[in-house]
Design an enzyme around this catalytic site. Structure first.
Site, mmCIF file in Angstrom:
data_model
loop_
_atom_site.group_PDB
_atom_site.id
_atom_site.type_symbol
_atom_site.label_atom_id
_atom_site.label_comp_id
_atom_site.label_asym_id
_atom_site.label_seq_id
_atom_site.Cartn_x
_atom_site.Cartn_y
_atom_site.Cartn_z
ATOM 1 C CD GLU A 189 66.597 -24.178 53.394
ATOM 2 O OE1 GLU A 189 65.694 -23.589 52.767
ATOM 3 O OE2 GLU A 189 67.078 -23.730 54.456
ATOM 4 C CD GLU A 318 70.720 -21.794 54.534
ATOM 5 O OE1 GLU A 318 69.662 -21.244 54.922
ATOM 6 O OE2 GLU A 318 70.894 -22.176 53.367
#
Length: 541
Positions: A189, A318
């Protein structure tokens, strides 16, 4: 006939509920029975196993614990997960890097211990390359209780040599053919300042992200070169972004610079806003959009298809109902139907959907203090199965051949002469932005009754079969409700753990012997409520 009842849950194979044609004025109509039909001779193709290619976990160091390993062994056996991805492989608590008078010293012992365990249970690492060892870091900014360093390397040449040495060590220890089956994902991320570079000046996101993205691409290219320097066939990819960010930019960068990319990865959560909140203090709200996550996956797939890299696999490394490990929706009975809805309707748009996470042994905010605190896990930290666990366990019980079926919220499969039908209702009952998940999903919300579901199978071989039906829903394999019935104790006794384990055992609610006649047909009705999940199996005796 043998019928097993679980914990006061009323299971009924019920009478028909049909629409009264031309009902008299003032008479409430009876809704039609839902019908799920399949013929064992009408195959739709191989059952996709994209849902269990990979599963997530918190950080590498947690994987050295006996309880973590015990739980992973269980989900491997019962849910079929094949790869696992986690943060923190290079954090200081893994002891991988330090310098002696400026000379790098590598130490792989903890990684070896963890990867050896994965090999021993038939799993592989989906290797997230991060965070930054402090001895290589350009700054001191960290994230989470365990202080993962989120700054770029102070010396890219040393970083590249470190990555190459790590990949070479894996090659020597596990073999080139094995490592060719792994995935190497660059960072986590990087489009969030919490995970990449930091933003101490609190610049507006668009201003911060320009520099952050350029620095990430530098890291990506350096890391990809290092991986490929060991073997050009090794798979490397990214950008592992939150909220499906930077997809177009990453594809354009790799096309322009010829940086290697073998897969695209990104993340998505079914909330209305927000990206990072390990403590759950901001409050999350479940998205009312039925296409949440599903539409995003299809949009990213279309972006890849329209790029110079149309062949690339898409991995969601995810995904879940919420991005915070302090959200009671993760413990709630609605989660099982939610998971199945997304897997069914995403279909072939993604090559994997890695659920975040398999366990509540997860310490981004430090060790958790209560047994049901809204953790991401399929299992809580005392090995208790949540409804979400059974979504994956049920999927894994499906045979390898999917049958043609027009019902949009079901899978009907076969394995030889045996047949399995998995069906559910997914109803969004959350009232919207006026109530946060942290308030709504800790409360008791009984499921409303729906019309019956009728399962109609044909093409069965005549003879005797064992019929086994399993259910998940409100107060059926609903460990959160069972815990609430105990008064929501903040710590559990052994007796309470045993009681909750039995309340979420996953045992069939119905087992009986049935005779299939010469016509090869089977018909049975099942009671249905909002967010109920059923797995019905017929196996020849």
């Amino acid at each position: 006939m043998k019928i097993i009842a679980l914990f006061g849950s009323i299971f009924a194979v019920i009478a028909t509920a049909t629409m009264a044609s031309g009902a008299e004025a003032g008479t409430a109509p009876v809704l039609k029975t839902r019908v799920i039909s399949a013929d064992l001779e009408r195959e739709a193709g191989a059952m996709s196993r994209m849902y269990n290619l990979c599963v997530g976990a918190g950080r590498a160091n947690e994987g050295l614990r006996a309880d973590w390993q015990r739980q992973l062994r269980r989900v491997r056996e019962e849910c079929g997960f094949r790869y696992i991805r986690f943060h923190g492989l290079f954090c200081d608590d893994m002891g991988v890097y330090f310098e002696n008078k400026g000379r790098p010293v590598y130490n792989w012992q903890y990684i070896d211990e963890l990867f050896d365990f994965l090999q021993s249970i038939g799993m592989k690492p989906f290797v997230e390359l991060g965070f930054m060892p402090s001895g290589l870091a350009s700054g001191s900014q960290t994230i989470f209780w365990y202080r993962g360093n989120v700054t770029p390397p102070r010396d890219y040449a040393k970083w590249e040599a470190f990555i190459a040495a790590f990949v070479q060590h894996c090659t020597e220890r596990y073999g080139r053919d094995e490592v060719r089956s792994w995935y190497f994902e660059v960072w986590n991320e990087p489009n969030l300042d919490g995970f990449w570079m930091g933003n101490p000046a609190k610049k507006p996101y668009e201003e911060w992200s320009v520099g952050a993205r350029a620095e990430y691409f530098k890291l990506y290219a350096s890391t990809a070169r290092a991986v490929k320097s060991v073997d050009q066939a090794y798979k490397v990819g990214g950008p592992a972004t939150a909220g499906e960010g930077w997809i177009d930019e990453t594809l354009a960068y790799c096309a322009e610079t010829k940086a290697p990319i073998d897969f695209v990865s990104t993340h998505s959560y079914a909330t209305m806003s927000g990206y990072l909140d390990e403590n759950g203090n901001a409050g999350t709200v479940f998205s009312p959009d039925r296409e949440s996550i599903t539409a995003g996956v299809k949009k990213v797939r279309a972006k890849i298809d329209q790029s110079p890299f149309s062949h690339l696999p898409l991995h969601y490394t995810e995904w879940s109902a919420s991005y915070t490990p302090s959200d009671p929706i993760h413990d709630n009975y609605v989660s099982a139907a939610f998971i199945l809805d997304k897997i069914r309707h995403i279909g072939a748009a993604a090559d994997s959907m890695s659920y975040w996470t398999f366990t509540d042994i997860f310490e981004e905010a430090g060790p958790r203090a209560t047994p049901f605190h809204g953790g991401f896990g399929l299992l809580n930290y005392e090995d208790l199965a949540k409804p979400s666990f059974f979504a994956y366990q049920f999927l894994n019980r499906l045979g390898g051949t999917q049958l043609a079926c027009s019902d949009a919220d079901s899978f009907v499969c076969r394995d030889g002469a045996a047949v399995q039908a998995l069906f559910w209702d997914f109803t969004i009952t959350h009232p919207g932005p006026s109530v946060i998940n942290q308030v709504y999903y800790v409360q008791d919300h009984p499921a409303k009754s729906l019309p019956a579901t009728e399962l109609k199978l044909s093409g069965l071989k005549p003879g005797r079969y064992e019929l086994a039906a399993r259910q998940v829903g409100y107060r059926v394999n609903d460990v959160q409700s069972a815990w609430r019935d105990l008064g929501s104790p903040p710590q559990l006794t052994r007796t309470q753990v045993a009681a909750l384990s039995q309340a979420s055992s996953g045992a069939p609610v119905l087992v009986e012997s049935v005779e299939i006649g010469a016509d090869g047909r089977f018909t049975r009705q099942f009671a249905m409520r909002e967010n109920d999940v059923w797995l019905v199996e017929l196996r020849p005796l």
